[in-house]
Write an enzyme that holds these catalytic residues in place. Structure first.
Site, mmCIF file in Angstrom:
data_model
loop_
_atom_site.group_PDB
_atom_site.id
_atom_site.type_symbol
_atom_site.label_atom_id
_atom_site.label_comp_id
_atom_site.label_asym_id
_atom_site.label_seq_id
_atom_site.Cartn_x
_atom_site.Cartn_y
_atom_site.Cartn_z
ATOM 1 N N LYS A 96 18.802 -49.729 5.663
ATOM 2 C CA LYS A 96 17.844 -49.415 4.592
ATOM 3 C C LYS A 96 18.372 -49.763 3.192
ATOM 4 C CE LYS A 96 14.955 -45.728 5.468
ATOM 5 N NZ LYS A 96 14.556 -44.364 5.866
ATOM 6 N N ASP A 141 8.869 -43.726 2.170
ATOM 7 C CA ASP A 141 9.276 -42.400 2.667
ATOM 8 C C ASP A 141 8.774 -41.278 1.755
ATOM 9 O OD1 ASP A 141 10.557 -42.986 5.057
ATOM 10 O OD2 ASP A 141 12.536 -43.202 4.138
HETATM 11 P P1 NAP Z 1 21.959 -39.480 6.025
HETATM 12 O O1 NAP Z 1 21.811 -40.376 4.859
HETATM 13 O O2 NAP Z 1 23.012 -39.763 7.054
HETATM 14 O O3 NAP Z 1 22.204 -37.987 5.456
HETATM 15 C C1 NAP Z 1 22.519 -36.928 6.322
HETATM 16 C C2 NAP Z 1 22.478 -35.611 5.555
HETATM 17 O O4 NAP Z 1 22.776 -34.550 6.492
HETATM 18 C C3 NAP Z 1 23.522 -35.510 4.433
HETATM 19 O O5 NAP Z 1 23.027 -34.679 3.410
HETATM 20 C C4 NAP Z 1 24.690 -34.846 5.192
HETATM 21 O O6 NAP Z 1 25.593 -34.189 4.352
HETATM 22 C C5 NAP Z 1 23.938 -33.836 6.026
HETATM 23 N N1 NAP Z 1 24.741 -33.376 7.156
HETATM 24 C C6 NAP Z 1 25.025 -34.044 8.298
HETATM 25 N N2 NAP Z 1 25.813 -33.302 9.099
HETATM 26 C C7 NAP Z 1 26.049 -32.131 8.424
HETATM 27 C C8 NAP Z 1 26.788 -30.948 8.727
HETATM 28 N N3 NAP Z 1 27.458 -30.810 9.885
HETATM 29 N N4 NAP Z 1 26.781 -29.947 7.817
HETATM 30 C C9 NAP Z 1 26.109 -30.068 6.642
HETATM 31 N N5 NAP Z 1 25.385 -31.160 6.303
HETATM 32 C C10 NAP Z 1 25.366 -32.181 7.191
HETATM 33 O O7 NAP Z 1 20.610 -39.375 6.856
HETATM 34 P P2 NAP Z 1 19.096 -39.474 6.299
HETATM 35 O O8 NAP Z 1 18.599 -40.844 6.471
HETATM 36 O O9 NAP Z 1 19.068 -38.844 4.954
HETATM 37 O O10 NAP Z 1 18.311 -38.561 7.366
HETATM 38 C C11 NAP Z 1 18.471 -37.163 7.370
HETATM 39 C C12 NAP Z 1 17.520 -36.543 8.390
HETATM 40 O O11 NAP Z 1 16.175 -36.767 8.000
HETATM 41 C C13 NAP Z 1 17.654 -37.125 9.803
HETATM 42 O O12 NAP Z 1 17.509 -36.083 10.731
HETATM 43 C C14 NAP Z 1 16.491 -38.077 9.902
HETATM 44 O O13 NAP Z 1 16.044 -38.258 11.236
HETATM 45 C C15 NAP Z 1 15.453 -37.323 9.083
HETATM 46 N N6 NAP Z 1 14.424 -38.211 8.522
HETATM 47 C C16 NAP Z 1 13.147 -37.961 8.878
HETATM 48 C C17 NAP Z 1 12.146 -38.747 8.362
HETATM 49 C C18 NAP Z 1 10.727 -38.460 8.756
HETATM 50 O O14 NAP Z 1 9.885 -39.354 8.620
HETATM 51 N N7 NAP Z 1 10.432 -37.259 9.197
HETATM 52 C C19 NAP Z 1 12.435 -39.800 7.475
HETATM 53 C C20 NAP Z 1 13.768 -40.023 7.119
HETATM 54 C C21 NAP Z 1 14.757 -39.208 7.668
HETATM 55 P P3 NAP Z 1 26.933 -34.956 3.849
HETATM 56 O O15 NAP Z 1 26.528 -35.787 2.679
HETATM 57 O O16 NAP Z 1 27.865 -33.861 3.520
HETATM 58 O O17 NAP Z 1 27.414 -35.782 5.018
#
Ligand code: NAP
Length: 279
Positions: free
Chosen positions: A71, A108
């Site tokens: 992305k 998004d």
């Molecule tokens: P990302 O960039 O990898 O970010 C992950 C986030 O989760 C960061 O804030 C990370 O914190 C946090 N995290 C992960 N493991 C953790 C833990 N053990 N304890 C505390 N915080 C933790 O991923 P993303 O693209 O933002 O996606 C995040 C979520 O949103 C995913 O589940 C994805 O499937 C969902 N999503 C859904 C949609 C939808 O259309 N519904 C669209 C986009 C994303 P750190 O910075 O500390 O690692």
């Protein structure tokens, strides 16, 4: 026009990609509206991204959705990047234009807002603070969208604080950053609470954030949609909050791309949800 017009192709690129629900969604809409076209998942390794994306238009592709881990990198390959994709620093939708240019957008944030408007019509985002848990890629789109709809204050917290600080410097003074351990204390008088972390997904830990101080009039949304009802949403509902799951965001963010590629704005309704859930 050529004698044998090509059937438009679109797809989603990622690495891995087998888990994506986008093919089920777009192919459902193609069938529902009787449109010619195909939508396929394409696994592309990061090193091959530029070459593959530049080749696909020649094979009849009219555009793509883009997911993890491409992305951000896709912005370097696109010829035209919308303001909102540039601000968020990531794109999820590409349009291959007839003049050969690759147009990159990020839907998004609009998908996130459309999901809340559809499923919580009484939500008034301007009436009080929002709490955003997480500061990853999805959080950037969520924060941009909340600022755009006029949320007066955004309380942002993330396990890794520098990522939240970076978001504050990109999105401005409405964003207030707090320590991750303080998350439960941010709930007082919050009108909107969003989980943008991946915690709560099937196979991961639950979100370790207390909702005891949640205002019962709040709207709570989880971007996670597997499971549909996360533990976080179950607890929020028990506190009397209105809860909205993350599947609607996935459906709504897909609609603008479908419209550009196949020529018709698809409806996001219960039948669409069920088509994706049963795939
Ligand atoms: P990302 O960039 O990898 O970010 C992950 C986030 O989760 C960061 O804030 C990370 O914190 C946090 N995290 C992960 N493991 C953790 C833990 N053990 N304890 C505390 N915080 C933790 O991923 P993303 O693209 O933002 O996606 C995040 C979520 O949103 C995913 O589940 C994805 O499937 C969902 N999503 C859904 C949609 C939808 O259309 N519904 C669209 C986009 C994303 P750190 O910075 O500390 O690692």
């Amino acid at each position: 026009m050529s004698e044998h017009p090509r059937i438009p192709l679109a797809g989603v690129i990622g690495h891995p990609i087998a888990h994506s629900r986008s093919p089920a969604l777009h192919n459902y809409w193609l069938r529902r509206y009787g449109l010619k076209g195909h939508y396929v998942p394409i696994d592309i390794a990061p090193m091959e991204l530029a070459e593959m994306v530049q080749t696909l238009p020649r094979l009849g592709f009219v555009g793509l959705n883009v997911t993890i881990p491409h992305k951000e990198a896709i912005l370097q390959i696109a010829d035209i990047v919308t303001d909102r994709a540039a601000l968020i620093g990531a794109a999820n939708t590409l349009i291959f234009r007839k003049d050969g240019k690759i147009h990159a957008d990020n839907t998004d944030g609009s998908g996130f807002i459309a999901n809340l408007r559809q499923n919580a019509p009484k939500w008034e985002p301007t009436s009080g603070p929002a709490v955003v848990l997480g500061a990853g890629g999805a959080a950037r789109a969520v924060v941009a969208a909340l600022v755009e709809v006029g949320v007066p204050e955004i309380r942002l917290t993330n396990r890794t604080r520098p990522r939240a600080d970076a978001l504050r410097s990109d999105f401005g003074a409405k964003i207030h950053v707090y320590e991750w351990v303080q998350a439960g204390n941010l709930m007082d008088d919050a009108v909107t609470v969003i989980n943008t972390t991946s915690l709560g997904m099937t196979g991961k830990l639950d979100l370790p954030v207390s909702l005891h101080r949640l205002n019962p009039g709040a709207l709570v949304n989880d971007l996670v949609y597997t499971p549909l009802k996360t533990q976080f949403l179950i607890e929020a509902e028990a506190q009397g909050a209105k809860v909205v799951d993350g599947l609607g965001m996935l459906l709504h963010q897909a609609a603008p791309g479908f419209e550009r590629w196949f020529g018709l704005r698809p409806e996001v309704d219960e039948a669409t949800r069920q088509a994706v859930l049963s795939a």
